[in-house]
Scaffold this active site. Sequence first.
Site, PDB file in Angstrom:
ATOM      1  N   LYS A   1       0.827  -1.208   0.000  1.00 32.78           N
ATOM      2  CA  LYS A   1       0.000   0.000   0.000  1.00 32.78           C
ATOM      3  C   LYS A   1       0.861   1.258   0.000  1.00 32.78           C
ATOM      4  CE  LYS A   1       0.648   0.723   4.613  1.00 32.78           C
ATOM      5  NZ  LYS A   1       1.132   1.932   5.310  1.00 32.78           N
TER       6      LYS A   1
ATOM      7  N   THR B   1      -3.459   5.513   4.363  1.00 28.65           N
ATOM      8  CA  THR B   1      -2.135   5.981   3.971  1.00 28.65           C
ATOM      9  C   THR B   1      -2.195   6.933   2.795  1.00 28.65           C
ATOM     10  OG1 THR B   1      -1.325   3.812   4.670  1.00 28.65           O
ATOM     11  CG2 THR B   1       0.219   5.224   3.519  1.00 28.65           C
TER      12      THR B   1
END
Length: 255
Positions: free
Chosen positions: A197, A254
Amino acid sequence: ICLKFKSELIGVVGAGSWGTSLANLLSSNGHDVVLWCYEDELITDLDLYRENRKYLPNININKNIRFTNKLEDVFSLPYVLLVSPTQFSRKIIEDSVNFMQNNSTIISASKGIEQKTLSTMSEIVFSIIPDSLSVSYAVLSGPTFAMEVAQGKPSAVVVASNNNEKASILQEIFSNDNFRVYTNCDVIGVELAGALKNVIALAAGISDGLGYGFNARAALITRGLAEIRRLGLRCGAHNQTFAGLAGMGDLVLTC
């Protein structure tokens, strides 16, 4: 729901923001925690101020947490939580394997892939630990900013282990009213989701820097998740992992 459990002896490796936050969480849950710090000066600072002024400022560290710069003090305990950067973890484990107890448990909260070998944390751990030493492994991941966890804001994570009973035990160890832990058995999926990610998040930051707007960012997140899922499935991960906390949840946070 705050679950009831017995007090455990837990070593935490890494006194950055996430390691300090998790050490505080475990201590608040009633466990005996030893926090390993690489920097000697940080230990002095932690002892003096009971605050990690460098990595987690304005958060009081529980008085029951002990600090050490000796790996033996943490790896000799029944539970070891690895929160060290992935690129340094191999050396730490190699230096500590002789201190490990039989039937101990290693929990990784480090999100990354070793650059030289492309190994995940579980692959690093089991490439070092001898077969004669019976060690359980689990990975803790999910959408969590260290400061928000330290402040007691509601958070949810997943703990994955090939041993369902061990995952349930860890669920109880970490859970409290503000920190909810789910379990599954997809270790490789949770590890890959937590590491990959970051690539998509970097791309989202570049997109924002170029002024491409919210549409582009949403497209990056969505198609990025599809790419992470494809790679994960080829590596043996479970499809549903990438729709959960370790996959979509952490990716959205994120980005």
